[in-house]
Structure formats: C-alpha cells, structure tokens
Write an enzyme that holds these catalytic residues in place. Structure first.
Site, PDB file in Angstrom:
ATOM      1  N   GLU A 108       0.844  -1.187   0.000  1.00  0.00           N
ATOM      2  CA  GLU A 108       0.000   0.000   0.000  1.00  0.00           C
ATOM      3  C   GLU A 108       0.884   1.243   0.000  1.00  0.00           C
ATOM      4  O   GLU A 108       1.799   1.351   0.794  1.00  0.00           O
ATOM      5  CB  GLU A 108      -0.895  -0.020   1.252  1.00  0.00           C
ATOM      6  CG  GLU A 108      -1.936   1.052   1.256  1.00  0.00           C
ATOM      7  CD  GLU A 108      -2.613   1.172  -0.098  1.00  0.00           C
ATOM      8  OE1 GLU A 108      -3.361   0.260  -0.475  1.00  0.00           O
ATOM      9  OE2 GLU A 108      -2.376   2.182  -0.804  1.00  0.00           O
ATOM     10  N   LYS A 149       8.405  -1.416  -2.408  1.00  0.00           N
ATOM     11  CA  LYS A 149       7.737  -0.658  -1.342  1.00  0.00           C
ATOM     12  C   LYS A 149       8.783  -0.045  -0.402  1.00  0.00           C
ATOM     13  O   LYS A 149       8.731   1.137  -0.049  1.00  0.00           O
ATOM     14  CB  LYS A 149       6.788  -1.593  -0.590  1.00  0.00           C
ATOM     15  CG  LYS A 149       6.259  -1.074   0.718  1.00  0.00           C
ATOM     16  CD  LYS A 149       5.276   0.054   0.548  1.00  0.00           C
ATOM     17  CE  LYS A 149       4.928   0.633   1.891  1.00  0.00           C
ATOM     18  NZ  LYS A 149       3.852   1.554   1.918  1.00  0.00           N
ATOM     19  N   CYS A 190       6.158   4.361   8.809  1.00  0.00           N
ATOM     20  CA  CYS A 190       6.845   3.616   7.737  1.00  0.00           C
ATOM     21  C   CYS A 190       8.292   4.003   7.467  1.00  0.00           C
ATOM     22  O   CYS A 190       9.139   3.133   7.295  1.00  0.00           O
ATOM     23  CB  CYS A 190       6.053   3.765   6.449  1.00  0.00           C
ATOM     24  SG  CYS A 190       4.582   2.765   6.434  1.00  0.00           S
TER      25      CYS A 190
HETATM   26  C1  UDX Z   1       4.550   7.440   3.709  1.00  0.00           C
HETATM   27  C2  UDX Z   1       4.576   7.328   2.176  1.00  0.00           C
HETATM   28  O1  UDX Z   1       4.413   8.635   1.612  1.00  0.00           O
HETATM   29  C3  UDX Z   1       3.484   6.397   1.704  1.00  0.00           C
HETATM   30  O2  UDX Z   1       3.559   6.220   0.288  1.00  0.00           O
HETATM   31  C4  UDX Z   1       3.636   5.042   2.395  1.00  0.00           C
HETATM   32  O3  UDX Z   1       2.595   4.170   2.019  1.00  0.00           O
HETATM   33  C5  UDX Z   1       3.646   5.208   3.910  1.00  0.00           C
HETATM   34  O4  UDX Z   1       4.659   6.147   4.291  1.00  0.00           O
HETATM   35  P1  UDX Z   1       3.087   8.764   5.485  1.00  0.00           P
HETATM   36  O5  UDX Z   1       4.141   8.347   6.448  1.00  0.00           O
HETATM   37  O6  UDX Z   1       1.662   8.534   5.836  1.00  0.00           O
HETATM   38  O7  UDX Z   1       3.323   8.040   4.074  1.00  0.00           O
HETATM   39  O8  UDX Z   1       3.233  10.332   5.209  1.00  0.00           O
HETATM   40  P2  UDX Z   1       4.172  11.242   4.286  1.00  0.00           P
HETATM   41  O9  UDX Z   1       3.312  12.274   3.648  1.00  0.00           O
HETATM   42  O10 UDX Z   1       5.017  10.460   3.378  1.00  0.00           O
HETATM   43  O11 UDX Z   1       5.072  12.002   5.366  1.00  0.00           O
HETATM   44  C6  UDX Z   1       6.072  11.341   6.121  1.00  0.00           C
HETATM   45  C7  UDX Z   1       6.824  12.349   6.969  1.00  0.00           C
HETATM   46  O12 UDX Z   1       7.626  13.215   6.158  1.00  0.00           O
HETATM   47  C8  UDX Z   1       5.912  13.270   7.789  1.00  0.00           C
HETATM   48  O13 UDX Z   1       6.443  13.447   9.079  1.00  0.00           O
HETATM   49  C9  UDX Z   1       5.925  14.569   7.008  1.00  0.00           C
HETATM   50  O14 UDX Z   1       5.664  15.698   7.808  1.00  0.00           O
HETATM   51  C10 UDX Z   1       7.352  14.573   6.482  1.00  0.00           C
HETATM   52  N1  UDX Z   1       7.501  15.394   5.265  1.00  0.00           N
HETATM   53  C11 UDX Z   1       6.860  15.049   4.115  1.00  0.00           C
HETATM   54  C12 UDX Z   1       8.306  16.529   5.314  1.00  0.00           C
HETATM   55  O15 UDX Z   1       8.900  16.861   6.361  1.00  0.00           O
HETATM   56  N2  UDX Z   1       8.451  17.275   4.171  1.00  0.00           N
HETATM   57  C13 UDX Z   1       7.843  16.951   2.996  1.00  0.00           C
HETATM   58  O16 UDX Z   1       8.059  17.669   1.992  1.00  0.00           O
HETATM   59  C14 UDX Z   1       7.013  15.808   2.962  1.00  0.00           C
END
Ligand code: UDX
Ligand code: ADP
Length: 473
Positions: free
Chosen positions: A169, A224, A280
């Site tokens: 996913e 993944k 993740c």
């Molecule tokens: C992530 C992956 O994006 C997703 O494809 C996978 O299935 C699960 O892991 P998620 O952890 O839910 O998803 O959120 P994501 O939007 O990727 O953000 C992860 C972290 O990175 C957050 O703490 C977010 O604040 C941080 N982040 C993200 C940043 O600091 N800057 C950014 O530009 C993007």
C-alpha cells in the site's frame, strides 16, 4: 478459469486496513468486505454510531464508512468465520521494528504477520488468495507461504489451497482516501497469473489498467521499501540543506523552489520540517539497513542508515536551538507546542518528531502546553511516557493538554509549531503577542506562518531553514 472474488477478509483494522477496505467496499458493491481485528476496542470504534468516533481520522473516510458500513463493509472480531468464508484475505497487521533479539532496532517484528498466517492456515476452508498489504521485509511472502503450504499438503480432505501475493500500500496518511481512489500505481507481485488477475480485476473497478503493475513477488516487496527510503532520503536531504541555510543566510524555501523546477528532481517532498515521522519511513529504511548488512553490503547499509541518523540529529537540533534562544535555559518556562501528530490531517503520532522534541524540552525542565486538533491527551501521555499534570499543579518538566490554544499562549515564553495544521497558519500573532511574556518567541518548524502575520507583534521568529536572521517584529 476466472477466479471470482465474492468475499474479502482483511486482518488488521488499522491505518492501512481500515481505509483501504473502505475504499474497496465503496468501489466494489458486489464484494462483501469483512475487516477483522483482535482489538475489540478498535472494532467497537469502527462500529460506533457517531462517525466522529472512528478510530482513525482521515479526510473523506467517515463519508465512505457511512455509505458502506452494514451494506458490504463489516468490522468484527470474528476471525474464524470471516477467514473461513473469504476468497481473498488481506494481511494488514502491524510490523514494528523489533525491540529485542536478533535484528533488534532494525528488522521488523513479524510476529503479528506470522500469527495471521497461522490463523489463515487454521480457519480457511477453500482455495484462498492471501495478499500481503502490510509493509514487510523482502522475502516475507516466503514465511507466509511456508506456513500456509504446510497445512495445504496436510489437509487435502479440506481442499485447502493458497496463493500468496504482495500488494503493498502506498497511501500516505492525511490523503489516504485520495491516494486510494486515484493511486499513482497499484503494484501486484506474485507467481500465479490467475491470482494476480483476480486481484487486478478488483482494482479495475476504479483504477485504469495502465496503472496496475505486475512484478515478481520479491520486486514488489522491495519496491515498497525503496519508495519509502527514497522519499525519506529527500526529507533528510532538504533538512540537511535547511541547516546550511540557517548558517549561511540562504532560504531553504527558495532553494527548494529553485531545485524543484528541474524536471529530474521534481518539486514534491522538498518541504523542510522538524524531521520525518510516521510508522513507515524509519522502519522501512532500517529494514533496508538490516537486509544490506545481512547480505554483507556494508557500504549500502551505512548509506541508508545515515538518512535515519540525520533525521534524529535534526530533531534534537531543533530542541537545542529553542533552549539556546531562550537564554540557554527553559527550566520553569512555559512553552506552547502546536501540533503533536507526525503530519497534518491525521491523528497518528507514531514516530512523530514532536515526541523527541517535547521529551528534550521536558528534560530541560520546560512546562509544556500541548495542543493538537486531533490527537488526545491519553495518546500524548503514552508517547511521552509521562502523565499529564493538573493545571493547578504544573511544575518544571510537566505538561498539560491545551485543548484551546489560548490557554497555551497565556504568559508563554515561546510557541513552537511542530505540525502544519491549517489553523496554525491563520493565527493572529499580534493578539497572541499581547498574551505572551517578553521577549516572546515563535519557532516555526514547518515554515507555515507569513512575515505579514507577525508584523507589529513584538515577537521573535525562528523559521526552519530561514537564513541566518532571527527576525524581530
Ligand atoms: C509514507 C509514504 O508517503 C506512503 O507512500 C507510504 O505508504 C507510507 O509512508 P506517510 O508516512 O503517511 O506516508 O506520510 P508522508 O506524507 O510520506 O510524510 C512522512 C513524513 O515526512 C511526515 O512526518 C511529514 O511531515 C514529512 N515530510 C513530508 C516533510 O517533512 N516534508 C515533505 O516535503 C514531505
Ligand atoms: P498499520 O498502520 O500498518 O495499519 P496499525 O497498528 O494501525 O498498523 O494496525 C494494525 C492492526 O492489526 C491493529 O489494530 C492490531 O490490533 C491488528 N492485529 C495485529 N495482529 C493481529 C492478528 N493476529 N489478528 C487480527 N488483528 C491483528
């Protein structure tokens, strides 16, 4: 012969299983979708009358649950019957990093996956397609297969038989429903064409064919981990540049914009922040580190481990600079924390940078008033390993849940923005400033507040990657 899926069972009603099955039920009204979990409290919350009480906050989720629950979407703790009656079973259980034994601190703990595979082996009664949905280390499918195939051969009388697929996913929390409804791609790894086609047909109900990719099972599992490692690596890269910006006078937002216009780099995932969190990124990179070490690829493991180390360093860098700015001590000082979730639009706090930053400040003796629109005080207490203190008894190193931001601002020395919730970008700082002790500080680790909103406020602003200047308004 086409294998038609009429009934799905998903083991695990968490952040992945809940939203994913809701969207499948919504898009496939002819398929009965049963989501099962051993956690009764969680299942009760999924079944709660008031849709505000669902265990997961995700924009758009409650509308789907309200349409489908009781129609073809069910939540229950009855694993036995739901597994027995399913043509296809998704495994969506938790796979946290091991805390002890071989691979502790790096490898994923597969005990819940193994338990699920054993439940499937015990209760299933027919030909069943088992789909790995949880993020898993490469070659986990092998473990699942071994468990399932051992009963398959022993129980020909029951006509049990299995196919195992990997279907990772890629949804991100906060945008899960949109990601599920309009995925960039759906990845299906497996060996049996018949089983892969059966799963493909489910997705074809709403996903264009060219977005459904077929690979072998190991490529799917590794893809993944690799996707998450690449994304996390971008965050550590831009956060490392933010630190250079603060030292040199460059602005990280300008640097991001400038590099993001290069098509090869792209503009997404270049926002500097307090460090990546979520269930993740860290876990998946540590899995890659473990895998590389296992195969003797030392340099590869060091490369990926540095992404996690940088993230950890970056979080502590932020708490240190808060202390330094407040004359080198925060003991007994009131600090208002805005945001505890690991990102906006979710109530999930797993691996949130707020945890490390708040712990550091509490260790330094600060009194924290913590606000978050979706995270509750019980969760914060669990994450900090420290109970909330009654407002009348607050002392050094205590914290209080500020349901309303204003209580947090009153007489505070500093406000620290840790999650990019929309409401935090709309704060009237001129008014807030009047309530705070002077000199008052705002630390904007998400770079969401505008210079304009601080004009006339008498506050000092530190902004992530915001040049060498600390601005005085
Ligand atoms: C992530 C992956 O994006 C997703 O494809 C996978 O299935 C699960 O892991 P998620 O952890 O839910 O998803 O959120 P994501 O939007 O990727 O953000 C992860 C972290 O990175 C957050 O703490 C977010 O604040 C941080 N982040 C993200 C940043 O600091 N800057 C950014 O530009 C993007
Ligand atoms: P994710 O973010 O991967 O969805 P969560 O922790 O949110 O992870 O959800 C995983 C869910 O799986 C939890 O609700 C947990 O109770 C459930 N679970 C774990 N092991 C089993 C099992 N053997 N049978 C049923 N449910 C399980």
């Amino acid at each position: 012969m086409k294998f038609k899926i009429k009934s799905i069972c998903c083991i695990g009603a968490g952040y992945v299983g809940g939203p994913t099955m809701s969207v499948i039920a919504d898009r496939c009204p002819d398929i009965k979708v049963n989501v099962v979990d051993i956690n009764l409290e969680r299942i009760n919350a999924w079944n709660s009358k008031n849709l505000e009480d669902l265990p997961i906050y995700e924009p758009g989720l409650k509308e789907i649950v309200s349409r489908c629950r009781g129609r073809n979407l069910y939540f229950s703790t009855d694993l036995e019957n739901n597994i027995k009656n399913a043509d296809m079973i998704f495994i969506s259980v938790n796979t946290p990093t091991k805390t002890k034994g071989v691979g502790a601190g790096m490898a994923s703990d597969l005990k819940w996956v193994e338990a699920s595979a054993r439940q499937v082996a015990t209760y299933s009664s027919n030909h069943t397609i088992v789909v790995e949905k949880s993020t898993l280390p490469v070659r986990t499918a092998e473990v699942i297969k071994k468990i399932l195939f051992s009963v398959e051969s022993n129980s020909k009388a029951d006509r049990k038989s299995f196919e195992v697929l990997s279907n990772p996913e890629f949804l991100a929390e906060g945008t899960a429903i949109n990601d599920l409804e309009k995925p960039d791609r759906v990845l299906i790894g497996g060996e049996s064409k018949e089983a892969m086609d059966a799963l493909t047909r489910i997705y074809l109900n709403w996903v264009p064919k060219n977005k459904i990719l077929h690979t072998n099972i190991w490529s799917s599992e590794l893809a993944k981990l690799t996707a998450n490692a690449f994304l996390a690596q971008r965050i550590s890269s831009i956060n490392s540049i933010a630190a250079i910006c603060e030292a040199t006078g460059a602005e990280v937002k300008e640097v991001s914009r400038a590099i993001g216009t290069d098509n090869r780099i792209g503009s997404k995932f270049l926002n500097s922040g307090p460090g990546f969190g979520g269930s993740c990124f860290k876990k998946d990179i540590l899995n890659l580190v473990y895998l590389s070490k296992y195969f003797g690829l030392e340099e590869v493991s060091v490369f990926w481990e540095s992404v996690v180390k940088l993230n950890n360093w970056h979080q502590h860098r932020i708490s240190k600079l808060i202390v330094t700015s407040l004359f080198g001590t925060v003991t007994g000082k009131k600090i208002c924390i805005l945001g505890f979730a690991f990102k906006a639009d979710t109530n999930d706090t797993r691996e949130s940078s707020a945890i490390n930053i708040c712990k550091d400040l509490l260790d330094e003796g600060a009194i924290l008033f913590i606000n978050d629109p979706k995270v509750n005080s019980d969760q914060i207490a669990k994450d900090l390993g420290l109970l909330e203190t009654d407002i009348l008894n607050l002392d050094e190193g205590n914290w209080y849940f500020a349901e309303n931001m204003d209580i947090g601002f009153d007489n505070a020395d500093a406000v620290v923005i840790l999650t990019e919730w929309d409401e935090y970008s709309k704060i009237n700082w001129k008014e807030v400033s009047k309530k705070m002790r002077k000199p008052g500080w705002v630390f904007d680790s998400r770079s969401i507040i505008s210079d304009k909103s601080l004009n006339g406020s008498e506050l000092n602003l530190w902004r992530i990657g915001g040049g060498s200047k600390i601005k005085n308004y």
